[in-house]
Design an enzyme around this catalytic site. Structure first.
Site, PDB file in Angstrom:
ATOM      1  N   SER A 128      34.126  37.303  44.416  1.00 55.24           N
ATOM      2  CA  SER A 128      34.871  36.137  44.881  1.00 55.24           C
ATOM      3  C   SER A 128      33.937  34.984  45.159  1.00 55.24           C
ATOM      4  O   SER A 128      32.806  35.176  45.592  1.00 55.24           O
ATOM      5  CB  SER A 128      35.672  36.456  46.139  1.00 55.24           C
ATOM      6  OG  SER A 128      36.298  35.264  46.595  1.00 55.24           O
ATOM      7  N   LYS A 182      39.112  43.483  46.619  1.00 52.53           N
ATOM      8  CA  LYS A 182      39.157  42.112  46.093  1.00 52.53           C
ATOM      9  C   LYS A 182      40.604  41.635  45.992  1.00 52.53           C
ATOM     10  O   LYS A 182      40.922  40.486  46.295  1.00 52.53           O
ATOM     11  CB  LYS A 182      38.473  42.029  44.724  1.00 52.53           C
ATOM     12  CG  LYS A 182      38.686  40.709  43.972  1.00 52.53           C
ATOM     13  CD  LYS A 182      37.961  39.568  44.631  1.00 52.53           C
ATOM     14  CE  LYS A 182      38.324  38.152  44.217  1.00 52.53           C
ATOM     15  NZ  LYS A 182      38.629  37.808  42.877  1.00 52.53           N
ATOM     16  N   HIS A 185      41.770  40.758  49.389  1.00 54.15           N
ATOM     17  CA  HIS A 185      41.123  39.480  49.710  1.00 54.15           C
ATOM     18  C   HIS A 185      41.962  38.329  49.145  1.00 54.15           C
ATOM     19  O   HIS A 185      42.262  37.358  49.835  1.00 54.15           O
ATOM     20  CB  HIS A 185      39.703  39.444  49.127  1.00 54.15           C
ATOM     21  CG  HIS A 185      39.117  38.066  49.038  1.00 54.15           C
ATOM     22  ND1 HIS A 185      39.495  37.161  48.066  1.00 54.15           N
ATOM     23  CD2 HIS A 185      38.205  37.418  49.808  1.00 54.15           C
ATOM     24  CE1 HIS A 185      38.844  36.015  48.246  1.00 54.15           C
ATOM     25  NE2 HIS A 185      38.042  36.154  49.300  1.00 54.15           N
ATOM     26  N   ASN A 186      42.353  38.434  47.889  1.00 54.21           N
ATOM     27  CA  ASN A 186      43.139  37.373  47.273  1.00 54.21           C
ATOM     28  C   ASN A 186      44.515  37.240  47.915  1.00 54.21           C
ATOM     29  O   ASN A 186      45.024  36.131  48.077  1.00 54.21           O
ATOM     30  CB  ASN A 186      43.296  37.625  45.770  1.00 54.21           C
ATOM     31  CG  ASN A 186      42.036  37.301  44.995  1.00 54.21           C
ATOM     32  OD1 ASN A 186      40.939  37.346  45.547  1.00 54.21           O
ATOM     33  ND2 ASN A 186      42.177  36.985  43.728  1.00 54.21           N
ATOM     34  N   GLU A 189      44.088  35.422  50.975  1.00 45.94           N
ATOM     35  CA  GLU A 189      43.854  34.019  50.593  1.00 45.94           C
ATOM     36  C   GLU A 189      45.209  33.303  50.387  1.00 45.94           C
ATOM     37  O   GLU A 189      45.389  32.173  50.842  1.00 45.94           O
ATOM     38  CB  GLU A 189      43.012  34.019  49.315  1.00 45.94           C
ATOM     39  CG  GLU A 189      42.720  32.690  48.688  1.00 45.94           C
ATOM     40  CD  GLU A 189      42.030  32.887  47.321  1.00 45.94           C
ATOM     41  OE1 GLU A 189      41.002  33.603  47.252  1.00 45.94           O
ATOM     42  OE2 GLU A 189      42.526  32.330  46.326  1.00 45.94           O
TER      43      GLU A 189
HETATM   44  P1  NDP Z   1      38.044  33.612  31.399  1.00 41.59           P
HETATM   45  O1  NDP Z   1      38.925  34.452  32.234  1.00 41.59           O
HETATM   46  O2  NDP Z   1      38.509  32.262  31.001  1.00 41.59           O
HETATM   47  O3  NDP Z   1      37.655  34.442  30.078  1.00 41.59           O
HETATM   48  C1  NDP Z   1      36.897  33.869  29.030  1.00 41.59           C
HETATM   49  C2  NDP Z   1      35.812  34.815  28.572  1.00 41.59           C
HETATM   50  O4  NDP Z   1      36.369  36.070  28.147  1.00 41.59           O
HETATM   51  C3  NDP Z   1      35.059  34.259  27.373  1.00 41.59           C
HETATM   52  O5  NDP Z   1      33.706  34.627  27.488  1.00 41.59           O
HETATM   53  C4  NDP Z   1      35.738  34.967  26.209  1.00 41.59           C
HETATM   54  O6  NDP Z   1      34.942  35.023  25.056  1.00 41.59           O
HETATM   55  C5  NDP Z   1      35.930  36.332  26.797  1.00 41.59           C
HETATM   56  N1  NDP Z   1      36.933  37.154  26.135  1.00 41.59           N
HETATM   57  C6  NDP Z   1      38.279  37.039  26.197  1.00 41.59           C
HETATM   58  N2  NDP Z   1      38.880  37.980  25.479  1.00 41.59           N
HETATM   59  C7  NDP Z   1      37.895  38.738  24.920  1.00 41.59           C
HETATM   60  C8  NDP Z   1      37.879  39.865  24.045  1.00 41.59           C
HETATM   61  N3  NDP Z   1      39.003  40.426  23.615  1.00 41.59           N
HETATM   62  N4  NDP Z   1      36.676  40.367  23.684  1.00 41.59           N
HETATM   63  C9  NDP Z   1      35.540  39.813  24.125  1.00 41.59           C
HETATM   64  N5  NDP Z   1      35.496  38.749  24.943  1.00 41.59           N
HETATM   65  C10 NDP Z   1      36.649  38.215  25.333  1.00 41.59           C
HETATM   66  O7  NDP Z   1      36.588  33.455  32.092  1.00 41.59           O
HETATM   67  P2  NDP Z   1      36.170  33.212  33.617  1.00 41.59           P
HETATM   68  O8  NDP Z   1      34.712  33.018  33.562  1.00 41.59           O
HETATM   69  O9  NDP Z   1      37.013  32.197  34.280  1.00 41.59           O
HETATM   70  O10 NDP Z   1      36.508  34.601  34.326  1.00 41.59           O
HETATM   71  C11 NDP Z   1      35.915  35.818  33.911  1.00 41.59           C
HETATM   72  C12 NDP Z   1      36.496  36.937  34.738  1.00 41.59           C
HETATM   73  O11 NDP Z   1      36.191  36.718  36.115  1.00 41.59           O
HETATM   74  C13 NDP Z   1      38.026  37.046  34.667  1.00 41.59           C
HETATM   75  O12 NDP Z   1      38.394  38.394  34.678  1.00 41.59           O
HETATM   76  C14 NDP Z   1      38.488  36.364  35.932  1.00 41.59           C
HETATM   77  O13 NDP Z   1      39.749  36.864  36.368  1.00 41.59           O
HETATM   78  C15 NDP Z   1      37.366  36.729  36.888  1.00 41.59           C
HETATM   79  N6  NDP Z   1      37.189  35.823  38.027  1.00 41.59           N
HETATM   80  C16 NDP Z   1      37.304  34.479  37.852  1.00 41.59           C
HETATM   81  C17 NDP Z   1      37.113  33.619  38.923  1.00 41.59           C
HETATM   82  C18 NDP Z   1      37.200  32.147  38.720  1.00 41.59           C
HETATM   83  O14 NDP Z   1      37.112  31.428  39.726  1.00 41.59           O
HETATM   84  N7  NDP Z   1      37.344  31.652  37.514  1.00 41.59           N
HETATM   85  C19 NDP Z   1      36.802  34.121  40.266  1.00 41.59           C
HETATM   86  C20 NDP Z   1      36.628  35.534  40.317  1.00 41.59           C
HETATM   87  C21 NDP Z   1      36.842  36.338  39.235  1.00 41.59           C
HETATM   88  P3  NDP Z   1      34.974  33.800  23.981  1.00 41.59           P
HETATM   89  O15 NDP Z   1      34.026  32.765  24.516  1.00 41.59           O
HETATM   90  O16 NDP Z   1      34.486  34.421  22.717  1.00 41.59           O
HETATM   91  O17 NDP Z   1      36.383  33.322  23.884  1.00 41.59           O
END
Ligand code: NDP
Length: 473
Positions: A128, A182, A185-186, A189
Site C-alpha cells: 500500500s 491488505k 486495509h483498503n 480506507e
Molecule cells: P496496472 O494494474 O495498470 O497493470 C499494468 C501492468 O500489468 C503492465 O506492466 C502490463 O504489461 C502488465 N500486464 C497486464 N496484463 C498482463 C499479462 N497478461 N501478462 C503480462 N503482463 C501483463 O499497473 P499498476 O502499476 O497500477 O499496478 C500493478 C499492480 O499493483 C496491480 O495489481 C494493482 O492492483 C496493484 N496496486 C496498485 C496500486 C496503485 O496505486 N496503482 C497500489 C497498490 C497495489 P504491459 O506494459 O505489457 O501492458
C-alpha cells in the site's frame, strides 16, 4: 553478475518498486511484457542503481541469483495467473514468486497451494502507498511460508516505510494472510474516506461553510487526535480551485465515487465470516448509491425537511468528535474481521503488528494506529477495541457530540450512514439485552428453529401451533 531480486511488470507500481530496490543497493532484474517499458525505465532511471534488463522472461529468470526472488507487479486477475505459470515453469524448487498486486486472498491461497506442490514459494504480498509509496517506502504485507520470509524479509523491510526506526513490514502469516490484511486495509480506507466525506458534507450544508473554510477546519483537526494522511490531503483537495472556472475543485468533480473492488471484497468476506463490518459496508454502499444517476434524477423531486442553517461553530467540534468515535468503530470492526479470518484460516495474526505496519507508507497511516497497537500490546486477546480502556474513554467523551451530530443530520436531511451505523454498532454492542431474543422467538414460531433459555441449559421449542407448551428440542 546475477541480480539479487527481480521485478516483472513495470507500470507505475512495478517501476517505482524496482527503483526503490535499486536505490537501496540491490541489483534488480527488470522485465515487462512489452519491452518498451523496460527500456524506458533504464533510459530514465538507469543511473539510480544496478538494473539488469531482460526482454524475455526466461532471460529475466536466468539473471537471478539462486534461490530466485521475483516480484510480479502486473494487473490483478487473469494476467497474474498467466505470469505465475510462465515464471513457475522457468523456476526450480526453493525459488520464490512474490505477487505484489491486489489479488483476492482466496486466489492467493489457491496459487500458494498449487506452487507449494512444485516446491516453489508463493508469497502473496499486500503493498500500500500508491505510486509514491512504492518509490519512497510503502507499507508491505507479505504472506507465504516462514522460509520465504527469511529470504525476503530483510529486503522488504529495507525498502518499506520506516516509522520511529521500525519498518512498516512484518511477516503477516501463511498463504493468503498478506493479501487478506491488505484487503481489510483498503476496506478501512473506504470507511475512513466516507466518514471524512460525511463530516465535510454536514458542515457545509449545516453551516453554509465554503470548501476553503472547511480546508482550514481539516488542517486544524490534523493537529490533534485525527492526525493522518487522509485528513491532511482532504484539506489540500478542499483548498484546490479549478483553474478553468475559478470554482472550488470539489464542485466541478462528478459526484459518483468509483471503486476497484477491494471494499466489496472486504464486505463479502465479512459476510462469510459473520463479522459486522458496518462501517466498511456503508462506505461501499454509499459509493454504489452515488453511482446511480438515473435513480438520483428520478428521486430529486422527493421532499426533504425545510430546516437549514442549524448549528453554530460548536457543530465543528461535535463533528470532529463524531468522526473520531466513528473511526474507532470502523477500525474495531476491521480488526475483528482480521481476528475472525485468523481463526478461520489458521493464520495466527498478530493484530498489534498489523497496526504497526500501517503507521507509515500506506493510505490509512495515522497517529491513531499507535493507540491501536498499544491496546493490543496491553491485551493480545482483546475481544473488541471498543473495550480497551483508552478507546472506551474516548467514546464515552465523544458520545454526546456524536448523538447531536446525527440528530442534526437527520433534522436537516443530510445522509450520514457512516456516523449513524457506527453509533448503532456502539449502542448494539454495549446493550445487556438485545431484541435478538424476539428474533429467536419468531424463528421458533415459523420455522421451529429452537432457542436457548437464559436460566437453564438445553435447546427448546414451543409448540406454537398446538398447546403452546415448551418442550426440550
Ligand atoms: P496496472 O494494474 O495498470 O497493470 C499494468 C501492468 O500489468 C503492465 O506492466 C502490463 O504489461 C502488465 N500486464 C497486464 N496484463 C498482463 C499479462 N497478461 N501478462 C503480462 N503482463 C501483463 O499497473 P499498476 O502499476 O497500477 O499496478 C500493478 C499492480 O499493483 C496491480 O495489481 C494493482 O492492483 C496493484 N496496486 C496498485 C496500486 C496503485 O496505486 N496503482 C497500489 C497498490 C497495489 P504491459 O506494459 O505489457 O501492458
Amino acid at each position: 553478475d546475477l541480480a539479487d531480486i527481480g521485478v516483472t511488470g513495470l507500470a507505475t507500481m512495478g517501476r517505482n518498486l524496482a527503483r526503490n530496490l535499486a536505490r537501496h543497493g540491490y541489483a534488480v532484474a527488470v522485465h515487462n511484457r512489452s519491452y518498451s517499458r523496460t527500456q524506458q525505465l533504464i533510459k530514465e532511471f538507469g543511473g539510480e542503481g544496478t538494473f539488469v534488463p531482460s526482454e524475455e522472461l526466461a532471460a529475466f529468470v536466468a539473471s537471478l541469483k539462486r534461490p530466485r526472488r521475483a516480484i510480479i507487479m502486473v494487473k490483478a486477475g487473469a494476467g497474474t495467473d498467466a505470469v505465475i505459470d510462465q515464471l513457475a515453469d522457468l523456476m526450480e524448487p526453493g525459488d520464490m514468486i512474490v505477487d505484489g498486486g491486489n489479488a483476492h486472498f482466496q486466489d492467493t491461497r489457491r496459487r500458494e497451494a498449487a506452487l507449494r506442490e512444485r516446491g516453489i514459494h508463493f508469497v502473496g504480498t499486500g503493498i500500500s502507498g500508491g505510486e509514491e509509496g512504492a518509490l519512497l517506502g510503502p507499507s508491505i504485507m507479505p504472506g507465504g511460508s516462514k522460509e520465504s520470509w527469511e529470504a525476503l524479509g530483510p529486503i522488504l523491510q529495507d525498502i518499506a516505510a520506516q516509522v520511529d526506526g521500525v519498518p512498516c513490514c512484518v511477516h503477516v502469516g501463511p498463504d493468503g494472510a498478506g493479501h487478506f490484511v491488505k484487503m481489510v486495509h483498503n476496506g478501512i480506507e473506504y470507511s475512513d474516506m466516507q466518514l471524512i466525506a460525511e463530516s465535510y458534507d454536514l458542515l457545509r450544508q449545516a453551516l453554509g461553510a465554503t470548501p476553503a473554510e472547511l480546508a482550514e477546519v481539516f488542517r486544524e483537526w490534523n493537529r490533534g487526535d485525527l492526525d493522518s494522511y487522509l485528513i491532511e490531503i482532504t484539506a489540500e483537495v478542499l483548498d484546490q480551485v479549478d483553474a478553468e472556472t475559478g470554482k472550488p475543485f470539489v464542485d466541478i468533480v462528478v459526484d459518483q465515487a468509483e471503486q476497484k473492488g477491494t471494499g466489496r471484497w472486504t464486505v463479502q468476506s465479512a459476510l462469510d465470516l459473520g463479522v459486522p463490518v458496518t462501517g466498511i459496508a456503508e462506505a461501499t454502499f454509499a459509493r454504489a448509491l452515488s453511482g446511480h444517476p438515473e435513480q438520483r434524477a428520478a428521486a430529486a423531486s422527493l421532499r426533504g425537511p425545510k430546516l437549514s442553517g442549524v448549528g453554530g461553530r460548536e457543530l465543528v467540534e461535535d463533528v470532529r468528535q463524531a468522526l473520531y468515535a466513528s473511526k474507532i468503530v470502523a477500525y474495531a470492526q476491521g480488526f475483528d474481521q482480521m481476528a475472525a479470518a485468523s481463526k478461520e484460516y489458521g493464520w495466527d495474526l498478530d493484530l498489534g503488528a498489523m497496526a504497526t505496519i500501517w503507521r507509515g507508507g500506506c493510505i490509512i497511516r495515522a497517529k491513531f494506529l499507535d493507540r491501536i497497537r498499544a491496546a493490543y500490546d496491553t491485551d493480545r486477546a482483546l475481544p473488541t477495541l471498543l473495550a480497551d480502556p483508552t478507546f472506551a474513554a474516548v467514546l464515552d467523551a465523544a458520545q454526546e457530540s456524536w448523538r447531536r451530530v446525527i440528530t442534526t443530520a437527520v433534522r436537516i436531511g443530510v445522509p450520514t450512514p457512516g456516523f449513524s451505523s457506527a453509533l448503532a454498532y456502539y449502542d448494539g454492542l454495549r446493550r445487556d439485552r438485545l431484541p435478538a431474543a424476539l428474533v429467536q422467538g419468531l424463528r421458533d414460531y415459523f420455522g421451529a428453529h429452537t432457542y436457548h433459555r437464559v436460566d437453564k441449559e438445553g435447546v427448546f421449542h414451543t409448540d406454537w401451533s398446538g398447546d403452546r407448551a415448551e418442550r426440550p428440542a
